[in-house]
Design an enzyme around this catalytic site. Structure first.
Site, PDB file in Angstrom:
ATOM      1  N   GLY A   1     -11.107  -0.851   3.913  1.00  0.00           N
ATOM      2  CA  GLY A   1     -10.427   0.445   3.911  1.00  0.00           C
ATOM      3  C   GLY A   1      -9.195   0.516   4.794  1.00  0.00           C
ATOM      4  N   SER A   2      -8.582  -0.637   5.111  1.00  0.00           N
ATOM      5  CA  SER A   2      -7.400  -0.572   5.970  1.00  0.00           C
ATOM      6  C   SER A   2      -6.226   0.100   5.233  1.00  0.00           C
ATOM      7  CB  SER A   2      -7.003  -1.959   6.485  1.00  0.00           C
ATOM      8  OG  SER A   2      -6.542  -2.767   5.436  1.00  0.00           O
ATOM      9  N   ASN A   3      -6.144  -0.107   3.923  1.00  0.00           N
ATOM     10  CA  ASN A   3      -5.107   0.627   3.159  1.00  0.00           C
ATOM     11  C   ASN A   3      -5.420   2.109   3.103  1.00  0.00           C
ATOM     12  OD1 ASN A   3      -2.904  -1.075   1.896  1.00  0.00           O
ATOM     13  ND2 ASN A   3      -4.711  -2.337   1.485  1.00  0.00           N
TER      14      ASN A   3
ATOM     15  N   MET B   1     -12.742  -2.974  -6.040  1.00  0.00           N
ATOM     16  CA  MET B   1     -12.848  -4.276  -6.709  1.00  0.00           C
ATOM     17  C   MET B   1     -13.511  -4.222  -8.089  1.00  0.00           C
ATOM     18  SD  MET B   1     -11.120  -5.731  -4.500  1.00  0.00           S
ATOM     19  CE  MET B   1     -11.120  -7.506  -4.611  1.00  0.00           C
TER      20      MET B   1
ATOM     21  N   ASN C   1      -2.703   1.269  -7.953  1.00  0.00           N
ATOM     22  CA  ASN C   1      -3.507   0.232  -7.304  1.00  0.00           C
ATOM     23  C   ASN C   1      -2.599  -0.645  -6.450  1.00  0.00           C
ATOM     24  OD1 ASN C   1      -5.751  -1.554  -6.836  1.00  0.00           O
ATOM     25  ND2 ASN C   1      -4.880  -2.950  -8.357  1.00  0.00           N
TER      26      ASN C   1
ATOM     27  N   ASP D   1      -4.500  -5.451 -13.565  1.00  0.00           N
ATOM     28  CA  ASP D   1      -3.301  -5.757 -12.765  1.00  0.00           C
ATOM     29  C   ASP D   1      -2.025  -5.874 -13.605  1.00  0.00           C
ATOM     30  OD1 ASP D   1      -4.991  -5.846 -10.531  1.00  0.00           O
ATOM     31  OD2 ASP D   1      -5.344  -7.993 -10.757  1.00  0.00           O
TER      32      ASP D   1
ATOM     33  N   HIS E   1      -2.247  -4.609  -5.020  1.00  0.00           N
ATOM     34  CA  HIS E   1      -2.762  -5.952  -5.313  1.00  0.00           C
ATOM     35  C   HIS E   1      -2.048  -6.971  -4.410  1.00  0.00           C
ATOM     36  CE1 HIS E   1      -4.651  -9.053  -7.718  1.00  0.00           C
ATOM     37  NE2 HIS E   1      -3.493  -9.691  -7.712  1.00  0.00           N
TER      38      HIS E   1
ATOM     39  N   GLU F   1       1.145  -4.471   3.103  1.00  0.00           N
ATOM     40  CA  GLU F   1       0.475  -3.501   2.218  1.00  0.00           C
ATOM     41  C   GLU F   1       0.432  -2.123   2.872  1.00  0.00           C
ATOM     42  OE1 GLU F   1      -3.284  -4.574   0.447  1.00  0.00           O
ATOM     43  OE2 GLU F   1      -2.749  -6.682   0.358  1.00  0.00           O
TER      44      GLU F   1
ATOM     45  N   LEU G   1     -11.434  -0.343 -14.049  1.00  0.00           N
ATOM     46  CA  LEU G   1     -11.804   0.949 -14.650  1.00  0.00           C
ATOM     47  C   LEU G   1     -11.682   0.874 -16.173  1.00  0.00           C
ATOM     48  CD1 LEU G   1      -9.959   3.311 -12.145  1.00  0.00           C
ATOM     49  CD2 LEU G   1     -12.432   2.944 -12.296  1.00  0.00           C
TER      50      LEU G   1
HETATM   51  C1  GAR Z   1      -6.193  -5.591  -0.031  1.00  0.00           C
HETATM   52  O1  GAR Z   1      -5.591  -6.803   0.324  1.00  0.00           O
HETATM   53  C2  GAR Z   1      -5.874  -5.243  -1.476  1.00  0.00           C
HETATM   54  O2  GAR Z   1      -4.592  -5.633  -1.868  1.00  0.00           O
HETATM   55  C3  GAR Z   1      -6.925  -6.045  -2.193  1.00  0.00           C
HETATM   56  O3  GAR Z   1      -8.086  -5.924  -1.408  1.00  0.00           O
HETATM   57  C4  GAR Z   1      -7.711  -5.721  -0.037  1.00  0.00           C
HETATM   58  C5  GAR Z   1      -8.404  -4.491   0.462  1.00  0.00           C
HETATM   59  O4  GAR Z   1      -8.221  -4.310   1.829  1.00  0.00           O
HETATM   60  N1  GAR Z   1      -7.123  -5.539  -3.515  1.00  0.00           N
HETATM   61  C6  GAR Z   1      -7.429  -6.312  -4.548  1.00  0.00           C
HETATM   62  O5  GAR Z   1      -7.589  -7.515  -4.466  1.00  0.00           O
HETATM   63  C7  GAR Z   1      -7.586  -5.570  -5.861  1.00  0.00           C
HETATM   64  N2  GAR Z   1      -7.677  -6.460  -6.922  1.00  0.00           N
HETATM   65  P1  GAR Z   1      -8.586  -2.906   2.505  1.00  0.00           P
HETATM   66  O6  GAR Z   1      -9.983  -2.522   2.046  1.00  0.00           O
HETATM   67  O7  GAR Z   1      -8.558  -3.223   3.987  1.00  0.00           O
HETATM   68  O8  GAR Z   1      -7.549  -1.903   2.103  1.00  0.00           O
END
Ligand code: GAR
Length: 187
Positions: A15-17, A90, A107, A145, A109, A174, A93
């Site tokens: 969940g850092s994003n 992950m 999203n 994607d 990626h 990101e 949908l």
């Molecule tokens: C991120 O690097 C995001 O780009 C990737 O998962 C990570 C989640 O980090 N997403 C994917 O690979 C989607 N296909 P977060 O939970 O710390 O935000």
């Protein structure tokens, strides 16, 4: 004051994003407000963030995708949510869900799409000895994607980069790219 767009964020992990969007959304000119967080992983750290920032959250297992999507849609409609952000979510949908929601879904990626769709992006990028990688924010369509790209950020790969160091470097970008992309959509 302009009314903010009611938004839901889907997560599966750290969940850092999510946290970077939450922090940005505290700015009064940021276009969205997070009204709901949905996780398909009961142990996601992102759920702790929901509690920390007092944002309503739900956990729905996605073992049965149909039920996950039905439950999520019910909560989303109930709250009149009109924008959905996938942040480390992950699961793919279904086109049915995307159609039934009826508003924009975006999203993030960890690659320079259209290159390296899917999983294990860092591993594949390093194996192919790429000079650059990066991250992409794009609209979500039923094809994995593949929706229209909103913004991308390029990252230089060093000779001694590992999967971990590359992931760290891209993740830092990101956290800036996601809020910038949201601003660019609603500008
Ligand atoms: C991120 O690097 C995001 O780009 C990737 O998962 C990570 C989640 O980090 N997403 C994917 O690979 C989607 N296909 P977060 O939970 O710390 O935000």
């Amino acid at each position: 004051m302009v009314e903010k767009i009611k938004t839901c964020v889907f997560i599966s992990g750290t969940g850092s994003n999510l946290e970077s969007i939450i922090k940005s959304s505290r700015d009064y000119i940021f276009p969205i407000k997070i009204k709901l967080i949905i996780s398909n992983n009961i142990n996601a750290r992102g759920i702790k963030l929901a509690k920390k920032y007092s944002i309503p959250y739900k956990f729905f297992s996605s073992k049965n995708k149909k039920i996950f999507e039905r439950n999520s849609l019910f909560e989303i409609k109930k709250r009149k949510i009109k924008f959905l952000c996938l942040a480390g979510f992950m699961k793919k949908l279904s086109s049915n869900f995307i159609k039934s929601f009826g508003y924009k879904i975006i999203n993030i990626h960890p690659s320079l799409l259209p290159k390296y769709k899917g999983l294990n992006t860092y591993k594949r990028v390093l194996k192919n000895k790429e000079k650059y990688s990066g991250c992409t924010v794009h609209f979500v369509t039923p094809k994995l994607d593949s929706g229209k790209i909103i913004l991308q950020k390029k990252v230089l790969i060093n000779k001694n980069d590992t999967e971990k160091s590359l992931q760290r470097k891209i993740l830092l970008q990101e956290h800036k790219l996601y809020p910038q992309s949201i601003i660019s959509i609603f500008r």
